[in-house]
Design a protein around this motif. Sequence first.
Motif, mmCIF file in Angstrom:
data_model
loop_
_atom_site.group_PDB
_atom_site.id
_atom_site.type_symbol
_atom_site.label_atom_id
_atom_site.label_comp_id
_atom_site.label_asym_id
_atom_site.label_seq_id
_atom_site.Cartn_x
_atom_site.Cartn_y
_atom_site.Cartn_z
ATOM 1 N N ILE A 144 0.885 -1.217 -0.141
ATOM 2 C CA ILE A 144 0.125 0.022 0.016
ATOM 3 C C ILE A 144 0.763 1.128 -0.118
ATOM 4 O O ILE A 144 2.008 1.354 0.304
ATOM 5 N N ALA A 145 0.392 2.260 -0.619
ATOM 6 C CA ALA A 145 0.975 3.743 -0.590
ATOM 7 C C ALA A 145 1.330 3.999 0.814
ATOM 8 O O ALA A 145 0.439 4.029 1.788
ATOM 9 N N ARG A 146 2.200 4.950 1.076
ATOM 10 C CA ARG A 146 2.537 5.633 2.160
ATOM 11 C C ARG A 146 1.565 6.209 2.603
ATOM 12 O O ARG A 146 1.344 6.531 3.745
ATOM 13 N N GLU A 147 0.945 7.321 1.844
ATOM 14 C CA GLU A 147 -0.269 8.225 2.308
ATOM 15 C C GLU A 147 -1.512 7.443 2.597
ATOM 16 O O GLU A 147 -2.422 7.827 3.493
ATOM 17 N N ASP A 148 -1.742 6.048 2.650
ATOM 18 C CA ASP A 148 -2.735 5.358 2.914
ATOM 19 C C ASP A 148 -2.421 4.618 4.378
ATOM 20 O O ASP A 148 -3.186 3.878 4.885
ATOM 21 N N VAL A 149 -1.132 5.055 4.805
ATOM 22 C CA VAL A 149 -0.788 4.530 6.203
ATOM 23 C C VAL A 149 -1.303 5.601 7.520
ATOM 24 O O VAL A 149 -0.980 6.744 7.140
ATOM 25 N N VAL A 150 -1.943 5.119 8.465
ATOM 26 C CA VAL A 150 -2.373 5.747 9.538
ATOM 27 C C VAL A 150 -2.000 5.216 10.643
ATOM 28 O O VAL A 150 -1.804 3.867 10.704
ATOM 29 N N LYS A 151 -1.870 5.922 11.899
ATOM 30 C CA LYS A 151 -1.392 5.394 13.109
ATOM 31 C C LYS A 151 -2.544 5.095 14.041
ATOM 32 O O LYS A 151 -3.326 6.160 14.104
ATOM 33 N N GLY A 152 -2.654 4.038 14.502
ATOM 34 C CA GLY A 152 -3.877 3.705 15.551
ATOM 35 C C GLY A 152 -3.446 3.109 16.860
ATOM 36 O O GLY A 152 -2.452 2.334 16.596
ATOM 37 N N VAL A 153 -3.980 3.280 17.866
ATOM 38 C CA VAL A 153 -3.726 2.606 19.048
ATOM 39 C C VAL A 153 -4.845 1.708 19.433
ATOM 40 O O VAL A 153 -6.381 2.063 19.466
ATOM 41 N N GLU A 154 -4.631 0.440 19.811
ATOM 42 C CA GLU A 154 -5.720 -0.289 20.219
ATOM 43 C C GLU A 154 -6.315 0.061 21.384
ATOM 44 O O GLU A 154 -5.705 0.324 22.403
ATOM 45 N N HIS A 155 -7.832 -0.158 21.365
ATOM 46 C CA HIS A 155 -8.597 0.203 22.522
ATOM 47 C C HIS A 155 -9.667 -0.595 22.674
ATOM 48 O O HIS A 155 -10.664 -0.754 22.373
ATOM 49 N N GLY A 156 -9.231 -1.839 23.722
ATOM 50 C CA GLY A 156 -10.211 -2.996 23.576
ATOM 51 C C GLY A 156 -9.710 -3.895 22.306
ATOM 52 O O GLY A 156 -9.217 -3.451 21.439
ATOM 53 N N LYS A 157 -10.226 -4.959 22.530
ATOM 54 C CA LYS A 157 -9.983 -6.032 21.588
ATOM 55 C C LYS A 157 -10.538 -5.895 20.068
ATOM 56 O O LYS A 157 -11.960 -5.766 20.002
ATOM 57 N N GLY A 158 -9.559 -5.593 19.080
ATOM 58 C CA GLY A 158 -10.036 -5.263 17.856
ATOM 59 C C GLY A 158 -10.475 -4.075 17.636
ATOM 60 O O GLY A 158 -10.780 -3.681 16.194
ATOM 61 N N ASN A 159 -10.572 -3.163 18.575
ATOM 62 C CA ASN A 159 -10.918 -1.774 18.387
ATOM 63 C C ASN A 159 -9.702 -0.631 18.344
ATOM 64 O O ASN A 159 -8.859 -0.990 19.182
ATOM 65 N N TYR A 160 -9.651 0.128 17.376
ATOM 66 C CA TYR A 160 -8.616 1.180 17.425
ATOM 67 C C TYR A 160 -9.099 2.331 17.292
ATOM 68 O O TYR A 160 -10.103 2.690 16.661
ATOM 69 N N VAL A 161 -8.227 3.523 17.821
ATOM 70 C CA VAL A 161 -8.328 4.822 17.809
ATOM 71 C C VAL A 161 -7.310 5.424 16.898
ATOM 72 O O VAL A 161 -6.210 5.038 17.041
ATOM 73 N N VAL A 162 -7.672 5.916 15.847
ATOM 74 C CA VAL A 162 -6.887 6.470 14.851
ATOM 75 C C VAL A 162 -6.689 7.933 15.093
ATOM 76 O O VAL A 162 -7.360 8.782 15.362
ATOM 77 N N LEU A 163 -5.336 8.094 15.143
ATOM 78 C CA LEU A 163 -4.723 9.694 15.668
ATOM 79 C C LEU A 163 -4.257 10.375 14.607
ATOM 80 O O LEU A 163 -3.413 9.600 13.680
ATOM 81 N N SER A 164 -4.404 11.545 14.109
ATOM 82 C CA SER A 164 -3.678 12.191 13.040
ATOM 83 C C SER A 164 -2.319 12.731 13.600
ATOM 84 O O SER A 164 -2.040 12.791 14.772
ATOM 85 N N PRO A 165 -1.613 12.981 12.434
ATOM 86 C CA PRO A 165 -0.344 13.587 12.773
ATOM 87 C C PRO A 165 -0.341 14.617 13.652
ATOM 88 O O PRO A 165 0.371 15.140 14.595
ATOM 89 N N GLU A 166 -1.347 15.768 13.667
ATOM 90 C CA GLU A 166 -1.458 16.835 14.155
ATOM 91 C C GLU A 166 -1.569 16.464 15.683
ATOM 92 O O GLU A 166 -1.314 17.142 16.616
ATOM 93 N N GLU A 167 -2.652 15.628 15.911
ATOM 94 C CA GLU A 167 -2.932 15.203 17.291
ATOM 95 C C GLU A 167 -1.746 14.452 18.190
ATOM 96 O O GLU A 167 -1.590 14.932 19.230
ATOM 97 N N ILE A 168 -0.865 13.919 17.237
ATOM 98 C CA ILE A 168 0.240 13.221 17.970
ATOM 99 C C ILE A 168 1.222 14.375 18.116
ATOM 100 O O ILE A 168 1.922 14.267 19.084
ATOM 101 N N ALA A 169 1.436 15.297 17.314
ATOM 102 C CA ALA A 169 2.152 16.305 17.523
ATOM 103 C C ALA A 169 2.010 17.198 18.812
ATOM 104 O O ALA A 169 2.856 17.804 19.301
ATOM 105 N N GLU A 170 0.494 17.370 18.900
ATOM 106 C CA GLU A 170 0.095 18.119 20.186
ATOM 107 C C GLU A 170 0.606 17.506 21.356
ATOM 108 O O GLU A 170 0.746 18.213 22.319
ATOM 109 N N ALA A 171 0.387 16.287 21.398
ATOM 110 C CA ALA A 171 1.041 15.570 22.566
ATOM 111 C C ALA A 171 2.334 15.586 22.939
ATOM 112 O O ALA A 171 2.525 15.036 23.976
ATOM 113 N N TYR A 172 3.070 15.556 21.906
ATOM 114 C CA TYR A 172 4.740 15.687 22.141
ATOM 115 C C TYR A 172 4.877 16.675 23.374
ATOM 116 O O TYR A 172 4.345 17.627 23.328
#
Length: 321
Positions: free
Chosen positions: A60-88
């Motif tokens: 798959i293309a690089r732009e189709d890759v997103v970052k997610g954190v598993e929250h419960g079995k099989g459930n993921y919360v997807v975070l945007s690059p801006e949200e991740i940068a804000e938490a740094y």
Amino acid sequence: MARTSTRSLWKGAITFGLVHIPIGLYSATQETDVDFDWLDRRTMDPVGYKRINKRTGREIAREDVVKGVEHGKGNYVVLSPEEIAEAYPRTTQTIEIEAFIDVDEVPFVYLEKPYFTAPINKGEKVYALLREALKDTGKAGLARVVIHNKQHLAVVLPCGPALVLNLLRWGGEIRSWDDLPLPKPGKAGIKDAELKMARHLIEDMSGKWNAAELRDEFHDAIMKLVDAKAKAGDTATVEPLEDAPDAQDSNVVDLTELLRRSLGGGRKAAAPKKEGGKAAAAKQPAGRAAKTAAKHAAPRKRAAPAAKRAAAKSPRTRRAA
């Protein structure tokens, strides 16, 4: 012992109270793992990693890759690059000592990675003052520091002529030993004679710390083998890579390259008598050129009678004729 790293990884200051010690941070370790590169045994080309969809098996293309954190079995919360940068954590370029603790209070299991510090900008005197004071008191500075946008817990402690910044694991990263089948503290049924014999054995085997004698035997054995094979001329040349081809054309390009190398190793081909030879193949698109090369490289076989009859009946064959 590995040679000194003189390239500063980070520049900032050690601070506590009103004290400000400008320092540079330097790597204190060097990995001894053997760095095995993946190579294609047919062509000695480097083999890399791809972004593969584990369900479909497709790249798959690089732009189709997103970052997610598993929250419960099989459930993921997807975070945007801006949200991740804000938490740094915000970079402050300081090693902020929050308290001084006894060196013996820091369990070895928490130690993660050491760095040397060295004074810069005429900070030699105050640097030496902190080093000697820590030696005299047997204390270490418990600190926080941000390196590469990641906050670390750390201790600052003297080691020879240097102050070492040793990154620590956070308290939540160390597993509990409560559920392990460990014997209770104390003698726990050990006889005095057995304990006396164990102490004698420890005393007989006691020695001095000598880092130069502690070597990675696997690394040394592999590098000795590599040096011996290299001196004997047993090496393979890896050609520099050009720009990676598009995914849809990769099979055609790889086939053409394999054929080119295969033909190059054989006897010299005869000069073409007509334009229908190499000159015509050069004008063809990559896919057609690859088929042409494969046709000339492979031995010609007589078509089976059934195949000939099927070809004669084909509408495409009749139109081409």
